[in-house]
Design a protein around this motif. Structure first.
Motif, short mmCIF file in Angstrom:
data_model
loop_
_atom_site.label_atom_id
_atom_site.label_comp_id
_atom_site.label_asym_id
_atom_site.label_seq_id
_atom_site.Cartn_x
_atom_site.Cartn_y
_atom_site.Cartn_z
N GLY A 61 1.36 -1.41 -0.54
CA GLY A 61 -0.30 0.01 0.12
C GLY A 61 0.34 1.18 0.11
O GLY A 61 2.30 0.94 -0.38
N THR A 62 0.29 2.23 0.54
CA THR A 62 1.17 3.39 0.03
C THR A 62 0.35 4.74 1.56
O THR A 62 -0.84 4.55 2.11
N GLN A 77 -4.69 -6.85 9.28
CA GLN A 77 -3.33 -6.77 10.61
C GLN A 77 -2.72 -6.00 10.87
O GLN A 77 -1.12 -6.31 11.34
N GLY A 78 -2.73 -4.76 11.07
CA GLY A 78 -1.60 -4.19 11.61
C GLY A 78 -1.07 -3.02 10.90
O GLY A 78 -0.38 -2.21 11.59
N ILE A 79 -1.25 -3.35 9.93
CA ILE A 79 -0.20 -2.66 8.50
C ILE A 79 -0.56 -0.90 8.81
O ILE A 79 0.43 -0.10 9.18
N MET A 80 -0.86 -0.67 8.54
CA MET A 80 -1.50 0.25 8.70
C MET A 80 -1.61 1.25 9.16
O MET A 80 -0.57 3.07 9.59
N SER A 81 -1.42 0.34 10.84
CA SER A 81 -1.91 1.39 11.94
C SER A 81 -0.22 1.86 12.80
O SER A 81 0.45 2.92 12.55
N GLU A 82 0.74 0.44 11.95
CA GLU A 82 2.06 0.29 12.51
C GLU A 82 2.50 1.84 11.71
O GLU A 82 3.37 2.05 12.05
N ALA A 83 2.12 1.34 10.13
CA ALA A 83 2.38 2.33 9.09
C ALA A 83 2.64 3.94 9.45
O ALA A 83 3.46 4.37 9.76
#
Length: 192
Positions: free
Chosen positions: A86-87, A113-119
């Motif tokens: 993603g971006t 999966q918590g990816i955007m929160s981490e980013a």
């Protein structure tokens, strides 16, 4: 007024992720993300239909970084840096107001999966600590509950609800504006 310098491109690392510069090799994955009706349903824009459109976007993103008016990172896993998930970016940087707008998108295979929160946590830290922003804004379709929850999880507060302020596909749509102040400003606000 802030002095913004985004050169060389600042790569950011989290526990699982690398936030890196987007390049032409990312175009097919970005086109898939920007053309999937499920993914863009709340973005209120027409989907990309050609690789040429996506390559033009990548060129625009690079120009914005070179001009210090915005920065967009490609979100990848550290162990798979070629696979774009993603971006996320701080765009529409307004140096005289110490403000920027955050925007983000993630392929649906990687949702929940918590990816955007981490980013987002890393990008906000960069915005406040490195760029010295005072506030970050987000403009959201009111029906996008997942995005609203994400922003609220990171401390954003709803500042405005604009009724029918956006015209798309023959109808007027609403917008919700969120804002997050630098941690120091938040602290002063609670003490004052």
């Amino acid at each position: 007024m802030l002095s913004i310098n985004l050169t060389p491109f600042p790569e950011l690392h989290t526990e699982r992720l690398l936030l890196r510069e987007i390049n032409e090799q990312d175009a097919p994955a970005l086109l898939l993300q920007r053309s999937d009706a499920h993914i863009i349903r709340y973005l209120d824009r027409e989907p990309d239909t050609t690789l040429t459109q996506t390559l033009a976007l990548i060129d625009l993103v690079k120009r914005n970084t070179a001009d210090n008016t915005g920065i967009t990172w490609g979100i990848v896993r550290q162990d798979a840096p070629e696979e774009l998930l993603g971006t996320i970016g701080l765009w529409r940087i307004i140096p005289e107001h110490h403000r920027a707008e955050i925007g983000y998108g993630l392929h649906s295979d990687y949702w929940q999966q918590g990816i955007m929160s981490e980013a987002m946590a890393k990008v906000l830290t960069f915005g406040f600590e490195t760029l010295k922003l005072h506030s970050v804004e987000a403009n959201v379709n009111p029906h996008n509950q997942a995005s609203r929850r994400l922003l609220e999880k990171h401390g954003f507060v709803q500042e405005a609800y604009f009724r029918q302020n956006y015209f798309f596909r023959g109808q007027f749509l609403d917008s919700v504006i969120y804002s997050l102040l630098t941690p120091e400003a938040q602290q002063r606000q609670t003490q004052g």
